[in-house]
Design a protein around this motif. Structure first.
Motif, PDB file in Angstrom:
ATOM      1  N   GLU A   1     -30.383  20.359  44.988  1.00  0.00           N
ATOM      2  CA  GLU A   1     -30.138  18.970  45.851  1.00  0.00           C
ATOM      3  C   GLU A   1     -30.158  19.046  47.473  1.00  0.00           C
ATOM      4  O   GLU A   1     -30.493  17.913  47.884  1.00  0.00           O
TER       5      GLU A   1
ATOM      6  N   PRO B   1     -30.604  17.457  40.126  1.00  0.00           N
ATOM      7  CA  PRO B   1     -31.702  17.834  39.293  1.00  0.00           C
ATOM      8  C   PRO B   1     -31.852  16.723  38.231  1.00  0.00           C
ATOM      9  O   PRO B   1     -33.038  16.425  37.644  1.00  0.00           O
ATOM     10  N   GLU B   2     -30.420  15.936  37.674  1.00  0.00           N
ATOM     11  CA  GLU B   2     -30.520  14.984  36.654  1.00  0.00           C
ATOM     12  C   GLU B   2     -31.526  13.911  37.105  1.00  0.00           C
ATOM     13  O   GLU B   2     -32.072  13.182  35.963  1.00  0.00           O
ATOM     14  N   ASP B   3     -31.744  13.505  38.265  1.00  0.00           N
ATOM     15  CA  ASP B   3     -32.641  12.327  38.668  1.00  0.00           C
ATOM     16  C   ASP B   3     -34.051  12.744  38.380  1.00  0.00           C
ATOM     17  O   ASP B   3     -34.852  11.685  37.981  1.00  0.00           O
TER      18      ASP B   3
ATOM     19  N   GLY C   1     -30.757  20.373  35.277  1.00  0.00           N
ATOM     20  CA  GLY C   1     -29.643  21.027  35.837  1.00  0.00           C
ATOM     21  C   GLY C   1     -29.244  22.344  34.764  1.00  0.00           C
ATOM     22  O   GLY C   1     -28.782  23.132  35.647  1.00  0.00           O
ATOM     23  N   GLU C   2     -29.525  22.456  33.718  1.00  0.00           N
ATOM     24  CA  GLU C   2     -29.250  23.505  32.976  1.00  0.00           C
ATOM     25  C   GLU C   2     -30.224  24.559  33.168  1.00  0.00           C
ATOM     26  O   GLU C   2     -29.894  25.687  33.425  1.00  0.00           O
TER      27      GLU C   2
ATOM     28  N   LYS D   1     -31.814  20.437  29.910  1.00  0.00           N
ATOM     29  CA  LYS D   1     -31.893  19.304  30.954  1.00  0.00           C
ATOM     30  C   LYS D   1     -32.137  20.328  32.217  1.00  0.00           C
ATOM     31  O   LYS D   1     -32.083  21.562  32.453  1.00  0.00           O
TER      32      LYS D   1
ATOM     33  N   ASP E   1     -35.081  14.436  35.258  1.00  0.00           N
ATOM     34  CA  ASP E   1     -35.313  14.622  33.812  1.00  0.00           C
ATOM     35  C   ASP E   1     -36.121  13.806  33.281  1.00  0.00           C
ATOM     36  O   ASP E   1     -37.026  14.323  32.699  1.00  0.00           O
ATOM     37  N   THR E   2     -36.073  12.428  33.476  1.00  0.00           N
ATOM     38  CA  THR E   2     -36.833  11.590  32.633  1.00  0.00           C
ATOM     39  C   THR E   2     -38.278  11.447  33.399  1.00  0.00           C
ATOM     40  O   THR E   2     -39.430  11.640  32.758  1.00  0.00           O
TER      41      THR E   2
END
Length: 206
Positions: free
Chosen positions: A184, A191-193, A130-131, A128, A195-196
């Protein structure tokens, strides 16, 4: 070629000897090249079997580190801080420089690291974001290709809509000023925003 900017060692023995005497033996013997901010030089040696990564790609990678170090000098060492992925991911991305009809371009989609990143995304593998962004140099070893793919996304997705913010983010990381929330703060989104959007983008890269 020997000089203050490039050191092209004639053999692996010369390369290892220089590594030991000038850099404390800290560079793995399997590496074809490295850049050192200590002597501000990129170092290479030519092995008979170029292996998986051609020497030309290694030269572009290490010289990008050299250029970046002159553009954005270290204020503090970035290697033990988060967001180190971009230090290597951007250099891996820069290996893709190519000449197209007299123009020098980057981001050639068939460049092997991008295809590895594409395959990881297609299989639902890889970290991911973020990772990935939390990694320091010590933990980056297996993630250079994904990092190159993520760099491609931020340089080219949406006709370059993220590029300026991405370059600002690179400046902060390279100076050694990155903190956990740096991404951010620059992008205005976690970051998770991404991923997709990243996975969809890289899976479509052909």
């Amino acid at each position: 070629e020997h000089g203050s900017f490039r050191k092209y060692l004639r053999s692996h023995e010369d390369y290892d000897a220089h590594n030991r005497t000038a850099h404390g033996g800290t560079i793995p013997g399997t590496a074809v090249g490295f850049y050192s901010n200590e002597d501000k030089a990129a170092h290479f040696w030519k092995r008979e079997d170029e292996g998986v990564t051609p020497l030309a790609h290694v030269v572009r990678h290490e010289c990008l580190h050299q250029v970046m170090d002159r553009w954005i000098p270290f204020e503090d060492d970035p290697t033990a801080r988060p967001h180190f992925w971009v230090y290597e991911g951007f250099a891996r991305y820069f290996e893709s420089v190519f000449n197209f009809d007299g123009k020098v371009l980057t981001g050639y989609p068939r460049h092997p690291p991008f295809q590895v990143a594409r395959s990881l995304a297609a299989k639902g593998k890889g970290l991911k974001l973020g990772e990935l962004f939390a990694l320091t140099q010590r933990d980056m070893g297996d993630h250079y290709d994904q990092a190159a793919g993520v760099a491609h996304f931020f340089m080219h997705a949406g006709a370059g809509e993220f590029r300026e913010r991405f370059l600002n983010y690179i400046r902060i990381v390279h100076r050694g000023e990155a903190e956990a929330g740096t991404f951010e703060s620059v992008f205005g989104q976690p970051p998770e925003d991404f991923d997709t959007p990243y996975r969809d983008y890289i899976k479509g890269l052909k």
